[in-house]
Scaffold this motif. Structure first.
Motif, PDB file in Angstrom:
ATOM      1  N   GLY A 195      31.719  -1.566  21.831  1.00 58.63           N
ATOM      2  CA  GLY A 195      32.036  -1.180  20.354  1.00 58.63           C
ATOM      3  C   GLY A 195      32.031   0.253  20.439  1.00 58.63           C
ATOM      4  N   PHE A 196      31.261   0.750  19.322  1.00 55.25           N
ATOM      5  CA  PHE A 196      30.880   2.114  19.002  1.00 55.25           C
ATOM      6  C   PHE A 196      30.015   2.871  19.552  1.00 55.25           C
ATOM      7  CE2 PHE A 196      33.841   0.761  15.203  1.00 55.25           C
ATOM      8  CZ  PHE A 196      34.392   1.277  15.362  1.00 55.25           C
ATOM      9  N   LEU A 197      29.268   2.411  20.646  1.00 55.02           N
ATOM     10  CA  LEU A 197      28.413   2.944  21.316  1.00 55.02           C
ATOM     11  C   LEU A 197      28.795   2.866  22.644  1.00 55.02           C
ATOM     12  CD1 LEU A 197      25.252  -0.342  20.644  1.00 55.02           C
ATOM     13  CD2 LEU A 197      25.148   1.967  20.600  1.00 55.02           C
ATOM     14  N   ASP A 220      45.464   4.251  35.913  1.00 55.55           N
ATOM     15  CA  ASP A 220      44.200   5.165  35.561  1.00 55.55           C
ATOM     16  C   ASP A 220      43.085   5.011  35.355  1.00 55.55           C
ATOM     17  OD1 ASP A 220      47.079   6.899  35.465  1.00 55.55           O
ATOM     18  OD2 ASP A 220      47.274   6.691  33.420  1.00 55.55           O
ATOM     19  N   SER A 221      42.754   6.393  35.707  1.00 58.17           N
ATOM     20  CA  SER A 221      40.698   5.994  35.599  1.00 58.17           C
ATOM     21  C   SER A 221      40.450   6.244  34.489  1.00 58.17           C
ATOM     22  CB  SER A 221      39.961   6.755  37.296  1.00 58.17           C
ATOM     23  OG  SER A 221      39.237   6.310  37.049  1.00 58.17           O
ATOM     24  N   THR A 222      39.567   6.012  33.074  1.00 55.97           N
ATOM     25  CA  THR A 222      38.817   6.333  32.246  1.00 55.97           C
ATOM     26  C   THR A 222      37.519   6.439  32.913  1.00 55.97           C
ATOM     27  OG1 THR A 222      38.849   4.221  31.137  1.00 55.97           O
ATOM     28  CG2 THR A 222      40.555   5.109  30.834  1.00 55.97           C
ATOM     29  N   LYS A 223      37.651   6.322  33.918  1.00 49.58           N
ATOM     30  CA  LYS A 223      35.899   6.415  34.080  1.00 49.58           C
ATOM     31  C   LYS A 223      34.767   5.212  33.228  1.00 49.58           C
ATOM     32  CE  LYS A 223      35.708   8.894  37.982  1.00 49.58           C
ATOM     33  NZ  LYS A 223      34.916   8.716  39.412  1.00 49.58           N
ATOM     34  N   THR A 224      34.984   4.653  32.298  1.00 47.51           N
ATOM     35  CA  THR A 224      34.514   3.902  31.600  1.00 47.51           C
ATOM     36  C   THR A 224      34.471   2.532  31.537  1.00 47.51           C
ATOM     37  OG1 THR A 224      35.850   5.380  29.707  1.00 47.51           O
ATOM     38  CG2 THR A 224      34.425   3.198  29.488  1.00 47.51           C
ATOM     39  N   ILE A 225      33.471   1.999  32.298  1.00 44.62           N
ATOM     40  CA  ILE A 225      33.572   0.473  32.522  1.00 44.62           C
ATOM     41  C   ILE A 225      33.144  -0.015  30.923  1.00 44.62           C
ATOM     42  CG2 ILE A 225      31.889  -1.169  32.907  1.00 44.62           C
ATOM     43  CD1 ILE A 225      30.935   0.195  34.706  1.00 44.62           C
ATOM     44  N   ALA A 251      20.823   4.300  24.275  1.00 47.78           N
ATOM     45  CA  ALA A 251      21.805   3.056  24.255  1.00 47.78           C
ATOM     46  C   ALA A 251      22.106   1.753  24.545  1.00 47.78           C
ATOM     47  CB  ALA A 251      23.212   4.599  24.158  1.00 47.78           C
ATOM     48  N   PHE A 252      21.658   2.549  26.391  1.00 50.40           N
ATOM     49  CA  PHE A 252      21.615   1.903  27.288  1.00 50.40           C
ATOM     50  C   PHE A 252      20.886   0.749  26.988  1.00 50.40           C
ATOM     51  CE2 PHE A 252      20.588   0.324  31.542  1.00 50.40           C
ATOM     52  CZ  PHE A 252      21.641  -0.157  32.137  1.00 50.40           C
ATOM     53  N   ALA A 253      19.589   1.134  26.859  1.00 50.84           N
ATOM     54  CA  ALA A 253      18.441  -0.117  26.643  1.00 50.84           C
ATOM     55  C   ALA A 253      18.846  -0.875  25.599  1.00 50.84           C
ATOM     56  CB  ALA A 253      17.279   0.689  26.671  1.00 50.84           C
ATOM     57  N   VAL A 254      19.298  -0.489  24.535  1.00 49.03           N
ATOM     58  CA  VAL A 254      19.824  -1.498  22.824  1.00 49.03           C
ATOM     59  C   VAL A 254      20.926  -2.443  23.982  1.00 49.03           C
ATOM     60  CG1 VAL A 254      20.876  -1.570  21.439  1.00 49.03           C
ATOM     61  CG2 VAL A 254      19.561   0.004  21.331  1.00 49.03           C
ATOM     62  N   ILE A 255      22.169  -1.700  24.663  1.00 50.00           N
ATOM     63  CA  ILE A 255      23.504  -2.744  25.769  1.00 50.00           C
ATOM     64  C   ILE A 255      22.498  -3.943  26.127  1.00 50.00           C
ATOM     65  CG2 ILE A 255      25.365  -3.607  26.585  1.00 50.00           C
ATOM     66  CD1 ILE A 255      25.722  -0.292  25.847  1.00 50.00           C
ATOM     67  N   ARG A 256      21.881  -3.245  27.489  1.00 51.66           N
ATOM     68  CA  ARG A 256      20.641  -4.699  27.826  1.00 51.66           C
ATOM     69  C   ARG A 256      19.975  -5.304  27.653  1.00 51.66           C
ATOM     70  NH1 ARG A 256      16.093  -5.815  29.358  1.00 51.66           N
ATOM     71  NH2 ARG A 256      15.592  -6.619  31.072  1.00 51.66           N
ATOM     72  N   ILE A 294      30.904  -8.890  30.078  1.00 57.45           N
ATOM     73  CA  ILE A 294      32.229  -8.595  31.819  1.00 57.45           C
ATOM     74  C   ILE A 294      33.181  -7.404  31.055  1.00 57.45           C
ATOM     75  CG2 ILE A 294      34.178  -9.839  32.115  1.00 57.45           C
ATOM     76  CD1 ILE A 294      31.679 -11.453  32.717  1.00 57.45           C
ATOM     77  N   GLY A 295      33.101  -6.412  31.416  1.00 57.98           N
ATOM     78  CA  GLY A 295      33.991  -5.668  31.351  1.00 57.98           C
ATOM     79  C   GLY A 295      34.980  -5.258  32.380  1.00 57.98           C
ATOM     80  N   ARG A 296      36.086  -4.531  32.109  1.00 67.94           N
ATOM     81  CA  ARG A 296      36.566  -3.881  33.023  1.00 67.94           C
ATOM     82  C   ARG A 296      36.452  -2.273  33.133  1.00 67.94           C
ATOM     83  NH1 ARG A 296      41.370  -7.606  33.656  1.00 67.94           N
ATOM     84  NH2 ARG A 296      43.047  -5.545  34.079  1.00 67.94           N
TER      85      ARG A 296
END
Length: 297
Positions: free
Chosen positions: A14-16, A88-93, A125-130, A141-143
């Motif tokens: 999302g926005f995180l 194109d690589s957005t460098k984002t998961i 933010a990483f800890a919140v998602i985890r 599941i991501g791309r």
């Protein structure tokens, strides 16, 4: 010392978002690699591409990639055309959904990586998602684009970070029926099943990867060192393999009950023998007794 990151980018939900890095979870270690060498000169060999029809060597600037559409008919693609097809690589998961872990086919898992935050700013933010992922008992599941290819990534909470498994696409996976269809349906019951369960019970334990040695790599290194010392190498004798004919006997032997069965059989035969001797002894006196009773009557 921290491992070198294989890839760096951003984890987004999302926005995180937070900066992250992928680290290889499985490496080649000290695996032995060979080069092809000329037996006569000892020089390393160089691979050379030749034209299949003319047999003549083809210079590097004339080598192009082609896709075979029919026998000996190819669609030729230049490096520039192939490069243009790479996403194109957005460098984002970007996490698109959260699903129960058991819904992801185990066959789909291709290669594991560790995913960790790369700076203190994004750690929260990483800890919140985890934590949210772990609390929900799900995997993310991501791309993303990794190594010039579009990839699907499964994120499993692991310690303070994620275990990021690359997943195969559906078209890459084979149906289990291709391997299992010819296996006949069999119902195993009775002593055979009990013995098998007993064997499993005897061998129960905890998985410890340190107990397993790559015997092939070890043998190869010993062989290389022996050759360096100028030793004569003798091929090992082929192991003798017995053919198992009686499945039940093999199960009993594996379960360690074969000896007990033999002892029980011996004990029973011993008792039978004793009874026979007693009966035989009684048998010698029986006629006289019967004769005496007849006379008395």
């Amino acid at each position: 010392m921290a491992s070198r990151a294989t890839w760096k980018g951003t984890l987004k939900l999302g926005f995180l978002s937070c900066p992250v890095a992928l680290y290889t979870a499985v490496g080649e270690g000290d695996e032995i690699h060979f080069n092809m060498v000329n037996r006569r000169t000892g020089h390393r060999l160089r691979r050379l591409f030749v034209d299949a029809e003319t047999g003549k060597p083809v210079e590097r600037d004339q080598q192009v990639k082609g896709y075979e559409v029919d026998t000996d008919r190819y669609v030729v693609l230049t490096e520039e055309e192939i490069e243009a097809a790479i996403p194109d690589s957005t460098k984002t998961i970007e996490i698109e959904s959260f699903v129960p872990r058991d819904e992801v086919d185990r066959v789909a898992i291709e290669r594991p990586y560790y995913l960790a935050p790369t700076d203190s700013v994004g750690t929260e933010a990483f800890a919140v998602i985890r934590a949210a992922c772990e609390k929900a008992g799900t995997v993310g599941i991501g791309r993303t684009v990794l190594f010039r290819r579009d990839r699907v990534v499964m994120l499993c909470p692991e310690g303070p970070g994620f275990l990021a498994n690359l997943l195969h696409f559906e078209y890459e996976m084979r149906d289990e029926a291709q391997a299992f269809d010819d296996i006949p349906a069999m119902k195993i019951t009775g002593e055979m099943l009990d013995l098998a369960k007993h064997i499993i019970g005897q061998k129960k334990g905890r998985f410890d990867p340190t107990k397993f040695e790559d015997r092939y790599e070890t043998a190869l290194m010993e062989l290389i060192r022996a050759k360096q010392r100028g030793e004569t190498i003798k091929p090992p004798a082929a192991p003798k393999r017995g053919q198992v004919i009686d499945l039940m006997a093999a199960l009993r032997e594996s379960a360690g009950v074969a000896g007990k069965s033999s002892r029980r059989s011996s004990a029973k035969s011993g008792k039978s023998s004793a009874k026979s001797k007693t009966s035989a002894a009684k048998g010698k006196t029986a006629p006289a007794a019967r004769g005496t009773r007849r006379k008395a009557s």
